[in-house]
Design a protein around this motif. Structure first.
Motif, PDB file in Angstrom:
ATOM      1  N   PRO A   1      47.936   9.259  96.133  1.00  0.00           N
ATOM      2  CA  PRO A   1      47.259   8.328  95.411  1.00  0.00           C
ATOM      3  C   PRO A   1      47.230   6.814  95.889  1.00  0.00           C
ATOM      4  N   ALA A   2      45.981   6.328  95.586  1.00  0.00           N
ATOM      5  CA  ALA A   2      45.960   4.807  96.274  1.00  0.00           C
ATOM      6  C   ALA A   2      47.057   4.252  95.805  1.00  0.00           C
ATOM      7  N   GLY A   3      47.602   3.487  96.824  1.00  0.00           N
ATOM      8  CA  GLY A   3      48.504   2.396  96.595  1.00  0.00           C
ATOM      9  C   GLY A   3      50.138   2.925  96.364  1.00  0.00           C
TER      10      GLY A   3
ATOM     11  N   ALA B   1      62.691  12.901  97.844  1.00  0.00           N
ATOM     12  CA  ALA B   1      61.402  11.721  98.196  1.00  0.00           C
ATOM     13  C   ALA B   1      61.502  11.108  96.615  1.00  0.00           C
ATOM     14  N   LEU B   2      61.086   9.664  96.529  1.00  0.00           N
ATOM     15  CA  LEU B   2      60.760   9.125  95.467  1.00  0.00           C
ATOM     16  C   LEU B   2      59.367   8.503  95.616  1.00  0.00           C
ATOM     17  N   LEU B   3      58.380   9.321  94.981  1.00  0.00           N
ATOM     18  CA  LEU B   3      56.926   8.643  94.987  1.00  0.00           C
ATOM     19  C   LEU B   3      56.621   7.791  93.855  1.00  0.00           C
ATOM     20  N   GLU B   4      56.051   6.558  94.080  1.00  0.00           N
ATOM     21  CA  GLU B   4      55.939   5.589  92.919  1.00  0.00           C
ATOM     22  C   GLU B   4      54.178   5.480  92.915  1.00  0.00           C
ATOM     23  N   ARG B   5      53.613   5.824  92.063  1.00  0.00           N
ATOM     24  CA  ARG B   5      52.055   5.592  91.872  1.00  0.00           C
ATOM     25  C   ARG B   5      51.885   4.167  91.368  1.00  0.00           C
TER      26      ARG B   5
END
Length: 124
Positions: free
Chosen positions: A99-101, A119-123
């Protein structure tokens, strides 16, 4: 407003990685690691633990992403590298897969038997 966060976790048995690496060597490594990742792992004091940690980290990232290794996301769409202090980080190689950014934080640990990664992914 903060972005949506997703988490992924994976654990890998060191003996499993050791057996596959012993059998297939560099062919196995080139399947899921970039040249830079391979170089990092092969220069660590505990090579098998480092390989297993990278493997677990990549699995954790795609779990957080929610896609698994499918479609356009593959093993080399991103790299698990280390900063100057040894802390692991994710470098996106094919940013179209993410996802962008988005921001991805990673943590890897291992003992004599297994490697685990979160893993921690922040959109954005």
């Amino acid at each position: 407003m903060e972005g949506k966060m997703e988490i992924g976790v994976d654990i890998v048995d060191l003996e499993r990685i050791e057996k596959v690496y012993s059998r297939y060597g560099m062919k196995f490594l080139r399947k899921f690691l970039s040249g830079e990742e391979i170089n990092l792992c092969l220069h660590k004091p505990q090579v098998i633990a480092s390989l297993a940690g990278r493997f677990a980290a990549k699995e954790a990232v795609v779990k957080a992403l929610g896609t698994g290794f499918s479609g356009k996301v593959h093993w080399k769409s991103f790299e698990i590298l280390n900063d100057r202090r040894g802390r692991p980080f994710v470098r996106l190689v094919d940013s179209d897969c993410f996802p962008a950014g988005c921001s991805i934080k990673i943590s890897i640990a291992h003992d004599r038997h297994a490697a685990v990664a979160t893993a921690l992914l922040e959109r954005a």
